[in-house]
Design an enzyme around this catalytic site. Structure first.
Site, PDB file in Angstrom:
ATOM      1  N   ASP A 207       0.862  -1.179   0.000  1.00 53.13           N
ATOM      2  CA  ASP A 207       0.000   0.000   0.000  1.00 53.13           C
ATOM      3  C   ASP A 207       0.902   1.234   0.000  1.00 53.13           C
ATOM      4  O   ASP A 207       1.632   1.480   0.973  1.00 53.13           O
ATOM      5  CB  ASP A 207      -0.886  -0.011   1.244  1.00 53.13           C
ATOM      6  CG  ASP A 207      -1.900   1.126   1.273  1.00 53.13           C
ATOM      7  OD1 ASP A 207      -1.742   2.091   0.491  1.00 53.13           O
ATOM      8  OD2 ASP A 207      -2.841   1.057   2.075  1.00 53.13           O
TER       9      ASP A 207
ATOM     10  N   SER B 214      -8.764  16.774 -15.185  1.00 57.61           N
ATOM     11  CA  SER B 214      -9.506  17.500 -14.137  1.00 57.61           C
ATOM     12  C   SER B 214      -8.591  18.412 -13.327  1.00 57.61           C
ATOM     13  O   SER B 214      -9.068  19.237 -12.544  1.00 57.61           O
ATOM     14  CB  SER B 214     -10.210  16.520 -13.206  1.00 57.61           C
ATOM     15  OG  SER B 214      -9.279  15.747 -12.489  1.00 57.61           O
TER      16      SER B 214
ATOM     17  N   TYR C 292     -10.518  15.094  -5.602  1.00 56.94           N
ATOM     18  CA  TYR C 292      -9.769  14.456  -6.689  1.00 56.94           C
ATOM     19  C   TYR C 292      -9.189  15.512  -7.623  1.00 56.94           C
ATOM     20  O   TYR C 292      -8.015  15.457  -7.999  1.00 56.94           O
ATOM     21  CB  TYR C 292     -10.697  13.514  -7.457  1.00 56.94           C
ATOM     22  CG  TYR C 292     -10.044  12.833  -8.636  1.00 56.94           C
ATOM     23  CD1 TYR C 292      -9.212  11.724  -8.448  1.00 56.94           C
ATOM     24  CD2 TYR C 292     -10.266  13.277  -9.939  1.00 56.94           C
ATOM     25  CE1 TYR C 292      -8.620  11.093  -9.527  1.00 56.94           C
ATOM     26  CE2 TYR C 292      -9.674  12.645 -11.017  1.00 56.94           C
ATOM     27  CZ  TYR C 292      -8.853  11.547 -10.806  1.00 56.94           C
ATOM     28  OH  TYR C 292      -8.264  10.926 -11.884  1.00 56.94           O
TER      29      TYR C 292
ATOM     30  N   LYS D 155      -5.089  16.355  -8.322  1.00 55.57           N
ATOM     31  CA  LYS D 155      -4.419  16.270  -9.621  1.00 55.57           C
ATOM     32  C   LYS D 155      -3.805  17.619 -10.020  1.00 55.57           C
ATOM     33  O   LYS D 155      -2.768  17.654 -10.691  1.00 55.57           O
ATOM     34  CB  LYS D 155      -5.405  15.792 -10.685  1.00 55.57           C
ATOM     35  CG  LYS D 155      -5.877  14.345 -10.475  1.00 55.57           C
ATOM     36  CD  LYS D 155      -4.719  13.370 -10.396  1.00 55.57           C
ATOM     37  CE  LYS D 155      -5.189  11.927 -10.305  1.00 55.57           C
ATOM     38  NZ  LYS D 155      -4.060  10.964 -10.220  1.00 55.57           N
TER      39      LYS D 155
ATOM     40  N   VAL E 227     -11.160   7.497 -19.322  1.00 53.17           N
ATOM     41  CA  VAL E 227     -10.717   6.145 -19.669  1.00 53.17           C
ATOM     42  C   VAL E 227     -11.590   5.196 -18.872  1.00 53.17           C
ATOM     43  O   VAL E 227     -11.690   5.324 -17.645  1.00 53.17           O
ATOM     44  CB  VAL E 227      -9.232   5.909 -19.309  1.00 53.17           C
ATOM     45  CG1 VAL E 227      -8.781   4.535 -19.782  1.00 53.17           C
ATOM     46  CG2 VAL E 227      -8.344   6.993 -19.897  1.00 53.17           C
TER      47      VAL E 227
ATOM     48  N   THR F 229     -12.119   2.530 -16.755  1.00 56.96           N
ATOM     49  CA  THR F 229     -11.348   1.632 -15.907  1.00 56.96           C
ATOM     50  C   THR F 229     -12.195   1.257 -14.690  1.00 56.96           C
ATOM     51  O   THR F 229     -13.330   1.703 -14.528  1.00 56.96           O
ATOM     52  CB  THR F 229     -10.048   2.291 -15.417  1.00 56.96           C
ATOM     53  OG1 THR F 229     -10.385   3.349 -14.512  1.00 56.96           O
ATOM     54  CG2 THR F 229      -9.237   2.850 -16.575  1.00 56.96           C
TER      55      THR F 229
END
Length: 253
Positions: free
Chosen positions: A63, A143, A154, A158, A187, A189
């Site tokens: 982790d 983003s 998030y 980024k 994408v 995923t």
């Protein structure tokens, strides 16, 4: 491109973009270190990579948020291969909600994985990358510069990662280390399933997002992997401090 004798460490390699990147680089003869929390998935991807060119990856179940695990990742890599050439900081999580309907728990989880873990692992990797004149590729997102109200923590994680990329690129340039990021758009995923979307909701989300993209197509995982491979290669030896967008034109709207 040929990565024979290049040692490449990929975090978040048990699924999604990390797995796609591992498979792509395995076909180019890279000596891989695959890091992920899901041991079963990690072993499956490692086996798939090994069948490509007969080069068995080093799979490390860990982790990246745990400091001792981060140290173990670098130590085991260098013990196994004797060096490190490329670090791909791919592991990431998403947390939904804006300032009105989010929580500090969401913020802490997202920032810890998407930024703190990258900071720490990069710090640990730098002495080894200095020896090999290696490079770092951070997996960011459009983003970082395109505001939205869906995933505030998030988005800002980024944005921080993009600036981290530029600052570290400037600092490490005298050491011969290049640092860049790839910034994908949508994408498809497992990341979206991880936030609780069922198959029907996912299909609706995909149709809506793709329908609004100028190129009308989702980005494929192997396209992002190819961009990562380019940035890791000698073909990009004069590129550092750049954020490479790959989004089907989404950021244009």
């Amino acid at each position: 491109m040929d990565f024979n004798d290049k040692v490449i460490l990929i975090t978040g390699a048990s699924s999604g973009l990390g797995a796609a990147t591992a498979i792509y680089l395995a076909k180019l003869s890279a000596k891989l270190v695959l890091v992920g929390r899901k041991e079963t998935n990690l072993k499956r991807i490692a086996l798939y990579c090994e069948k490509s060119k007969g080069v068995k990856p080093l799979a490390i179940t860990a982790d990246v948020n745990e400091d001792l695990d981060a140290e173990r990742i670098i130590n085991e890599t260098v013990e196994h291969y004797g060096k490190l050439d490329v670090l791909v900081n791919n592991a990431g999580v998403i947390g939904m909600g804006g300032i009105k309907n989010s929580s500090m728990e969401t913020y802490d989880k997202v920032m810890t994985t998407n930024m703190r873990a990258v900071y720490h692992l990069t710090m640990l990797a730098v002495p080894h990358l200095t020896t090999t004149k290696g490079c770092i590729i951070n997996v960011s997102c459009i983003s970082s510069t395109k505001p939205s109200t869906m995933a505030l923590a998030y988005n800002i994680s980024k944005a921080a990662l993009d600036h981290f990329t530029k600052c570290v690129a400037l600092e490490l340039a005298p050491d011969g280390i290049r640092v860049n990021s790839v910034n994908p758009g949508f994408v498809k995923t497992n990341l979206l399933k991880d936030i609780g979307l069922n198959e029907e909701q996912l299909a609706m989300f995909v149709a809506n997002v793709v329908g609004n993209m100028p190129l009308k197509k989702a980005v494929e995982g192997d396209e992002v992997a190819a961009l990562i491979a380019f940035l890791a290669s000698d073909k990009a030896k004069s590129i550092t401090g750049s954020n490479y967008i790959i989004d089907g034109g989404s950021i244009l709207r």
